[in-house]
Structures are given as structure tokens and as C-alpha cells.
Design an enzyme around this catalytic site. Structure first.
Site, short mmCIF file in Angstrom:
data_model
loop_
_atom_site.label_atom_id
_atom_site.label_comp_id
_atom_site.label_asym_id
_atom_site.label_seq_id
_atom_site.Cartn_x
_atom_site.Cartn_y
_atom_site.Cartn_z
N ASP A 102 -34.63 73.96 -19.35
CA ASP A 102 -34.33 72.55 -19.07
C ASP A 102 -34.19 72.31 -17.57
OD1 ASP A 102 -34.16 72.20 -21.81
OD2 ASP A 102 -31.98 72.48 -21.85
N1 URA Z 1 -31.47 76.56 -24.39
C1 URA Z 1 -31.16 75.37 -23.84
O1 URA Z 1 -30.42 74.60 -24.42
N2 URA Z 1 -31.69 75.06 -22.66
C2 URA Z 1 -32.51 75.89 -21.96
O2 URA Z 1 -32.96 75.54 -20.87
C3 URA Z 1 -32.81 77.12 -22.55
C4 URA Z 1 -32.27 77.44 -23.76
#
Ligand code: URA
Length: 241
Positions: A102
Site C-alpha cells: 500500500d
Molecule cells: N497488507 C496490507 O494491509 N497492506 C500492505 O501493504 C501489505 C499487506
């Protein structure tokens, strides 16, 4: 393989720029100056530019310590992408990220141009572990984490694969944990922790399979995978080395 293709693939320049180098007499093959894009055998022939040996590689592999604020994509309309961080690499145009983090997640991201490798590392079938360090709200209770290792938990319309949580620090209002999942589903860690009543405040990926984030890399820094790291990862996903 034609010499201009050989040189442009490894990022020496565009085909046109490479032809210019050839015309200028700067390129030798097995010690002989070549001014035209002759055919070369990447396994046998020695290509040099101004006396420096230029080795051929089909595939490139990097680890990046992704900082917050960058999206894991190759193109975007406004926000910077992780590839913007590798702009100095001659082969940057060929690379893509393996899996996704993310925008507000930090940590280990592999970039490559090897499609089969990327597919295997991310495909659920291979169940490659992804370990994250997370700071979450509330006190995570140590003795409640065991059942997830056997059963996973239910999210909306979806049951996760088994995962594990190691509590590093538990305070009343926040905890530090390591959580290891075997899937790359969208927001998987945030959704799991939300469901458990501990929304994520900070998230950083620290490991993919047997590849550990090089902690000497500051957020935004990257390096090539070492031969050994690559060897072990390929072994893990049963690819020929
Ligand atoms: N899980 C998440 O919630 N975000 C990420 O970036 C990676 C794994």
C-alpha cells in the site's frame, strides 16, 4: 543476438544511441572494433565499451526499501511510483514490482523483469511467507494468537490462510507485532488486524520467503539482489538456477 539489441537490453542506451557508439568505434567484440551491429553470442563473446567488459543479463532483480508515499505500480497519473526511485538504473523501464504494498506501507519490495519469477513469488499456490512488522492500536494478547496458525480467520466473504502473530511489545494503547501471512490479498494485514480489533498504525514488510530486508537500506534506497539471495529464492519457488 544482434549487438545493438544486446547493448540496449542491458541499458547502455536506445538502439539508436548504441548504433552511434558503434559508429564511433568504441565497441569491441573479442578485442576487435566493430562498427556495425554484428551478431554476438552472449555466452561466449566478450563485448567491451572503451575497454570495459559489458556482461549480458536477461533478467534483473532488485530489492527496494519502499518508503511511504509511493505507489506500487509502473505508471500513475499523479503520485510517484516505486520506479521513480530507481530512475538512475539504466534498465528501469523494464522493471515491475513483485506483488504490492500500500502507499502507506514501507519495506521490502522486489523489482524485476522476470515474469515467471514474479508470478511464482506472488502466486498463492506457492504459499510464500510474507512477514510484516506492524504497530497496531490496543494491547494484543499473546495467548490468543495460536488458533490463527491452524485456521486463519474469516474476513468478509473470505477465510484467510493460516497466519502467525508474534507480539514484540504490548502496551495498553498500542502493540508491536510481527505478522506472517502466506497470501498477497489486498490490504490483507490491515484487514486481519482490523478484524481482531487492532487497527494498523504502521506497517513494514521485512521478509519475503527467505529474503530478508537489508536493514542498511534506508527507506527509498535499493540494491541488486546478491547471487546467493537470488539462488535461494529461485530454489524456494522451484525455478532452475
Ligand atoms: N497488507 C496490507 O494491509 N497492506 C500492505 O501493504 C501489505 C499487506
Amino acid at each position: 543476438m544482434r549487438l545493438d539489441k544486446y547493448l540496449s537490453h542491458i541499458g547502455i542506451g536506445t538502439r539508436r544511441e548504441v548504433k552511434k557508439l558503434l559508429k564511433e568505434g568504441l565497441v569491441t567484440v573479442n578485442g576487435e572494433v566493430v562498427k556495425r551491429p554484428v551478431h554476438v553470442d552472449p555466452e561466449k563473446d566478450i563485448v567491451e565499451i572503451e575497454g570495459e567488459i559489458i556482461e549480458y543479463r536477461e533478467y534483473f532483480y532488485y530489492m527496494l526499501n519502499k518508503p511511504q508515499g509511493y505507489i506500487t505500480a509502473t505508471k500513475s497519473k499523479g503520485q510517484p511510483t516505486v520506479l521513480d526511485l530507481l530512475y538512475e538504473e539504466p534498465v528501469v523501464d523494464k522493471l515491475f514490482p513483485v506483488g504490492r504494498l500500500d502507499i502507506d506501507t514501507e519495506g521490502l519490495l522486489i523489482l524485476t523483469n522476470d515474469g515467471q519469477f514474479a508470478h511464482r513469488i506472488s502466486h498463492p499456490k506457492w504459499e510464500i511467507e510474507k512477514e510484516y512488522y506492524a504497530v497496531v492500536k490496543g494491547k494484543v494478547e499473546k495467548d490468543k494468537t495460536e488458533t490463527f496458525e491452524k485456521e486463519g480467520i474469516d474476513l468478509e466473504n473470505y477465510r484467510t490462510k493460516p497466519f502467525s502473530i508474534e507480539v514484540i511489545k504490548d502496551e495498553d494503547d498500542r502493540s508491536e507485532i510481527n505478522i506472517t501471512v502466506k497470501e498477497g490479498k489486498y490490504h490483507i494485514v490491515k484487514r486481519i488486524m482490523e478484524k481482531l480489533g487492532h487497527p494498523v498504525i504502521y506497517l513494514k514488510r521485512v521478509r519475503i520467503g527467505n529474503l530478508v530486508l537489508d536493514e542498511t537500506l534506508k527507506p527509498g534506497e535499493y540494491r541488486k539482489l546478491s547471487e546467493e539471495e537470488l539462488y535461494k529464492l529461485k530454489e524456494l519457488v522451484k525455478m532452475k538456477n
